[in-house]
Scaffold this active site. Structure first.
Site, PDB file in Angstrom:
ATOM      1  N   ASP A 289      38.162   4.309  62.953  1.00  0.00           N
ATOM      2  CA  ASP A 289      37.584   3.730  64.158  1.00  0.00           C
ATOM      3  C   ASP A 289      38.546   3.892  65.322  1.00  0.00           C
ATOM      4  OD1 ASP A 289      39.391   1.280  64.262  1.00  0.00           O
ATOM      5  OD2 ASP A 289      38.447   0.949  62.318  1.00  0.00           O
TER       6      ASP A 289
ATOM      7  N   GLU B  62      46.421  33.542  45.355  1.00  0.00           N
ATOM      8  CA  GLU B  62      46.103  32.291  46.064  1.00  0.00           C
ATOM      9  C   GLU B  62      47.214  31.928  47.047  1.00  0.00           C
ATOM     10  OE1 GLU B  62      43.368  29.889  42.802  1.00  0.00           O
ATOM     11  OE2 GLU B  62      45.544  29.914  42.541  1.00  0.00           O
TER      12      GLU B  62
END
Ligand code: GLA
Length: 730
Positions: free
Chosen positions: A534, A614
């Site tokens: 928030d 990777e």
């Protein structure tokens, strides 16, 4: 710009594209006359029409005028008990037991800059950037004054609001509700968008038309919650990304809140947003004041996209206080999903070493490094390093990390305690609990009473010892349960209705102390992922771990919903291993990288277990992120499709403010045999410019890319992704 018509007592707030207007009428009632596209030089109270409506009482001073009723007219800050039966903004009790509040216009003042509200988060701005109008309302009988604050962030179409209630009488009053925002509309033909769901699936948009009665979302969990975000939108029924009137309302608050919209009998509507009235009761002694948290409104006449971009800019430039302001944040690696509680110094250093070799600049040690913390049943509250796991202590580990050329960060959960801890054994009375009841556990832990300063002071001393004892430049502040048993030994029985709010103020107090004493430390907020995502937290923690769900495909949805209000740079996003820990899904590493890169980027996996291929891919991703850092963090964000509506692909785009660069991100769904060809229409480009695609010989005009579209290549397999970099030629 604030325009005052003193004679007619009209207050007009202009932003670049919008106008907000209020008027004090003949009875000193402050009416809300307009909010929408910019209109200059008009008294918009002409829009308010009144006639005699039954069962809508008339204020006493209206005499025989039955046309005048508070129940019919749009109010700026709604009252209760005097004839407006719609949602109240304020409710209080006087010594005589009365709950009536009747606020009338008393005066106004103008302030340069933003008025700070002590102890609460808020947008900030200099005197050159912001102007503030304060309107003073008074209830003469109750001796209560209410100040309404409006600060104008003109270029962002953003208006912040706050409310301060002052007891000017000689008796105490009890405040049961004090909303931050009340917004009346002379219409109810609108949709309400809210952002909801649950832990591991936060901020999923929900949209529906207003209907007679009250629609509301909120939280009574003591945190703003995974379930509903304190951000809502009201909009035209046909509003979309690019068109239609949208009103965003964001509450800068991290505790119980409510956002409620009522459609009235006369097809008007009212949005009221603020601290949830549940178990809220604040006693004001004579002379004392209460300040409600700030709310921030953005009105966009041009759809959600523009509204979001205005919020993003305003949050980045006037809410975040980021120690990395103007500099690149390092890419991080976090050990949580790699090790959980099972690690020692060597294991961590191995992960860090692998990460450093791939260009990652920050190592974050997550939960499990302190006290007896070998699982989540013990140790919280004992902020001393576990020497069995880290024999050289934090200082030694931090030095090892530094030797690798990396910064070092740690995890803490300051608000919590386990019963199996030295802290709890010494101070069982420090937890939130109701006398005579054994408190509920959440994740096996109890909540420290942060409404109490002595408890906060103790925890802060522990934190300081840790943060000053080693070279630490990042703190992940976690919080892993909802509040229950909300009662504090620090307050009298009459004041127990203050505990929820005082708890939130306590969290803010400690965060502010940390910011003050350790300005170089980047604090990442976290609450089981996104349970406290928030505007309040963002003032203290410029990034927040967005969700505990790290699956790239779920993240598309979570990040999509989050993006309606919050900018990408605030969204903590990590690449994790596959099969994904939360849902077992396997997605390509490239897809995970592209998804997480549109956020505060990092990795959360055991890099030592990656193949060479990777690792090369990760090295490339990190490099790419650094190259496009400004675009990713400060670019204008365009949602090109919705992951809730389009199953073929999800696409979004960042465009540089000068429109000379853009990054287009596309993540496809499951493999489809004989797929159709897709063209993706881009947004936000300069139609007159020619854009070069990914450094190749392909050039497209902005006009072509936005109107005809970009031909997406056909792809194979499940969930492939692409990222296309466009650069203006010349
Ligand atoms: C919460 C956080 C995770 C991790 C764990 C540690 O769930 O959201 O990222 O830090 O706590 O216990």
């Amino acid at each position: 710009m604030i325009v005052l018509d003193r004679e007619n007592r009209i207050f007009t707030l202009h932003t670049l594209n919008t106008t907000y207007q209020m008027k004090a009428d003949q009875y000193n009632v402050l009416l809300h006359t307009y909010y929408g596209s910019r209109i200059d030089g008009c008294d918009l109270s002409v829009l308010i029409q009144c006639n005699d409506r039954s069962f809508t009482p008339n204020p006493n001073e209206a005499g025989s005028n039955r046309n005048y009723s508070l129940d019919v007219m749009p109010q700026e800050y709604s009252t209760c008990g005097v004839g407006d039966f719609r949602l109240p903004s304020v409710e209080l009790e006087l010594k005589n037991g009365s709950h009536t509040v009747d606020l009338r216009y008393k005066g106004f003042r103008l302030e340069k800059g933003k008025c700070p509200s002590e102890g609460l988060p808020g947008f900030y701005g200099s005197e050159d950037e912001v102007e503030t109008l304060v309107i003073v309302l008074k209830d003469a009988a109750a001796q209560v004054e209410t100040e309404l604050y409006y600060s104008i962030f003109e270029n962002y179409d953003l208006i912040t609001r706050a409310v301060r209630v002052v007891n000017q009488g000689t008796d105490e009053i009890r405040l049961y509700q004090c909303a931050s925002l009340c917004l009346d509309f002379l219409r109810d033909d609108m949709d309400l968008l809210t952002f909801n769901a649950r832990h591991l699936m936060e901020r999923c948009p929900d949209r529906g038309p207003l209907r007679p009665g009250i629609l509301s979302v909120g939280s009574v969990r003591g945190i703003s919650s995974h379930q509903h975000n304190p951000f809502v939108i009201l909009c035209d029924h046909d509003a979309d990304e690019d068109k239609g009137m949208c009103y965003g309302a964001m509450l800068l608050y991290s505790g119980n809140f409510e956002a409620a919209v009522e459609c009235s009998q006369f097809e008007n509507s009212r949005l009221v947003m603020g601290i949830h009235p549940y178990h809220f009761c604040w006693t004001l002694e004579p002379g004392q004041a209460f300040t409600a948290p700030e709310a921030a409104m953005v009105c966009s006449p041009d759809g959600f996209g523009q509204m979001s971009r205005q919020y993003h800019r305003a949050v980045r430039e006037h809410l975040l206080r980021d120690p990395y302001h103007g500099r690149q944040k390092p890419v991080l690696v976090n050990n949580w999903e790699a090790t959980y509680f099972d690690f020692n110094a060597d294991r961590l250093i191995d992960i860090a070493r692998e990460a450093a070799a791939l260009g990652i600049g920050l190592f974050v040690m997550d939960d499990g490094w302190f006290g007896s913390r070998n699982d989540d049943n013990s140790g919280l509250g004992d902020w001393q390093v576990n020497l069995e796991k880290l024999p050289g202590g934090l200082e030694d580990l931090a030095l090892h990390i530094k030797d690798l050329g990396m910064k070092f960060g740690i995890w803490m959960e300051p608000e919590m305690v386990n019963e199996d801890s030295h802290l709890y054994r010494a101070h069982p009375d420090w937890v939130l609990h109701v006398p005579g009841r054994a408190p509920s556990r959440g994740r096996g832990q109890l909540v420290l009473d942060f409404s109490r300063k002595d408890v906060r002071d103790y925890i802060y001393e522990q934190m300081k010892a840790i943060l000053s004892g080693a070279d630490i430049s990042y703190l992940k502040w976690d919080m892993n349960r909802s509040l229950t048993d909300v009662w504090s030994a620090g307050l009298s029985a009459r004041r127990q209705g203050e505990v929820y709010h005082r708890y939130v103020l306590g969290v803010y107090d400690l965060l502010e102390r940390l910011r003050h004493d350790y300005p170089h430390i980047l604090i990442e907020g976290c609450c089981g992922g996104g349970g406290r995502f928030d505007g309040g937290m963002l003032y203290y923690t410029p990034q927040i771990w967005c969700s505990d769900d790290t699956d790239a495909i779920d993240r598309l949805r979570i990040q999509y919903g989050t993006s309606f209000c919050y900018p990408a740079c605030t969204v903590g996003a990590h690449v994790s291993a596959v099969p994904n820990e939360q849902n077992g899904r396997v997605t390509p590493l490239n897809t995970r990288g592209i998804t997480a890169m549109s956020g505060a980027f990092g990795y959360e996996m055991d890099l030592g277990r990656c193949t060479m291929e990777e690792k090369n891919e990760i090295r490339r991703q990190v490099k790419n992120y650094k190259i496009h850092y400004d675009l990713l963090h400060y670019g204008d964000y365009y949602r090109l499709s919705s992951p809730y509506q389009d199953s073929v692909y999800t696409a979004w785009e960042q465009v540089s403010p000068d429109q000379r660069e853009a990054l287009v991100n596309v993540v496809f769904g499951c493999a489809g045999t004989a797929p159709l060809f897709c063209t993706l229409r881009l947004k936000g480009l300069d139609p007159a410019l020619q854009y070069q695609v990914d450094g190749t010989d392909s050039f497209y005009s902005g006009k072509a890319l936005m109107n005809a579209g970009y031909p997406l290549p056909s792809v194979q397999g499940d969930y492939p992704a692409l990222q296309i970099y466009l650069r203006a030629a010349g």
